[in-house]
Motif scaffolding. Sequence first.
Motif, PDB file in Angstrom:
ATOM      1  N   LEU A  64       0.883  -1.041  -0.067  1.00 56.74           N
ATOM      2  CA  LEU A  64       0.106   0.176  -0.374  1.00 56.74           C
ATOM      3  C   LEU A  64       0.766   1.305  -0.115  1.00 56.74           C
ATOM      4  O   LEU A  64       0.537   2.251  -0.680  1.00 56.74           O
ATOM      5  CB  LEU A  64      -1.038   0.092   1.068  1.00 56.74           C
ATOM      6  CG  LEU A  64      -1.728   1.242   1.500  1.00 56.74           C
ATOM      7  CD1 LEU A  64      -2.730   1.508   0.311  1.00 56.74           C
ATOM      8  CD2 LEU A  64      -2.410   1.173   2.778  1.00 56.74           C
ATOM      9  N   SER A  68       0.655   4.456  -2.843  1.00 65.58           N
ATOM     10  CA  SER A  68       0.304   5.623  -2.227  1.00 65.58           C
ATOM     11  C   SER A  68       1.353   6.519  -2.781  1.00 65.58           C
ATOM     12  O   SER A  68       1.205   7.702  -2.901  1.00 65.58           O
ATOM     13  CB  SER A  68       0.191   5.590  -0.569  1.00 65.58           C
ATOM     14  OG  SER A  68      -0.904   4.691  -0.324  1.00 65.58           O
ATOM     15  N   ALA A 239      -3.637   5.412  -8.491  1.00 61.52           N
ATOM     16  CA  ALA A 239      -3.572   4.705  -7.674  1.00 61.52           C
ATOM     17  C   ALA A 239      -4.078   3.139  -7.988  1.00 61.52           C
ATOM     18  O   ALA A 239      -3.577   2.154  -7.944  1.00 61.52           O
ATOM     19  CB  ALA A 239      -4.339   4.827  -6.273  1.00 61.52           C
ATOM     20  N   GLY A 243      -1.807   0.306  -8.955  1.00 58.70           N
ATOM     21  CA  GLY A 243      -2.312  -0.938  -8.239  1.00 58.70           C
ATOM     22  C   GLY A 243      -2.641  -2.186  -8.804  1.00 58.70           C
ATOM     23  O   GLY A 243      -2.269  -3.327  -8.502  1.00 58.70           O
ATOM     24  N   VAL A 257      -6.509   0.918  -1.490  1.00 57.62           N
ATOM     25  CA  VAL A 257      -5.332   1.842  -2.221  1.00 57.62           C
ATOM     26  C   VAL A 257      -6.324   3.132  -2.812  1.00 57.62           C
ATOM     27  O   VAL A 257      -5.974   4.034  -2.845  1.00 57.62           O
ATOM     28  CB  VAL A 257      -4.279   1.132  -2.936  1.00 57.62           C
ATOM     29  CG1 VAL A 257      -3.491   0.180  -2.331  1.00 57.62           C
ATOM     30  CG2 VAL A 257      -4.871   0.706  -4.369  1.00 57.62           C
TER      31      VAL A 257
END
Length: 308
Positions: A64, A68, A239, A243, A257
């Motif tokens: 995460l 981020s 994100a 991700g 996320v």
Amino acid sequence: MVGVLTGFAIIGAIVAVGWLTGRLGVLGPDAATVLGRAAFFVFTPALLFTVLADADVEQLFSRLLIVSAAAAAICLLGFALVARLVWRRGAAESTIGALASSYTNANNIGLPLAAYVLGDPSLSAPVILLQLIVIAPIALTILDVSTSGRVSVGRILTQPVRNPLIIGSALGLLLAVTDVELPGPVMEPFRLLGGAAVPVVLFVLGLSLTGERILAAGTGRRDVLLATTLKIVVMPIAAWLIGAFVLRLDGADLFTVVTLAALPAGQNVFQYAQRFDRATVVARDAVLITTALSVPALVVVAALLAPR
């Protein structure tokens, strides 16, 4: 989404109380300055110390954190490049706008949202770590140097030991990493002082609205609109892309996320702007507008990505 909506309602109520207090004039003309300095030098460092001291180290350094950091960097650098190269903004003004584009409200919205929507309040801890240990020290150093008018190696190197926010964050992280638990009576004063940070900052934000109009002409509307677009639209999409397609996250991890990326700009951005007296209106407007727009943004994220 009940927990999220409740959290936003509470925030709005505190800001409204600050605005009403400012309208009545019961605290005098210097109230916002005095309370803002108290939050910067006392309350917020205590809050950061306790939050990071209680954090799970394994959770702090999860994937995460990578997502981020990447999403925040895209938005932060995007604003900074436009502000500096196209609009010719100063270093301090560009820094505040860049923070408004990428610095997430991971404390008073992120923590309850992670608890009520994601099921684990510690899921917001990596974002808090990223912002307090990496982004904030860099931004505060730029603000300090650019507003002081002096550039010296000594001043830059001593920034961490002169800034109470960095000191509180670093000490809290040290306790978490070393797995040291201080006695309850030692931690309790910090918890009590830290408990005042969020309401005081929100109250001061309300005070600053007295006699002002959001997105007024000549107050940096372009900066606010760009920061808002980056924070509420670009950051969650970035994100999701990073991700899903780079780290191959799915299910609850991907939902987490993207949800945290869709949070509004943190009120700390306004606090930094007020502390260094740069782009305070831009920071204020960006915080308020992203807070309002993050509600529908979070609803969309939940509808598309929440595990069934």
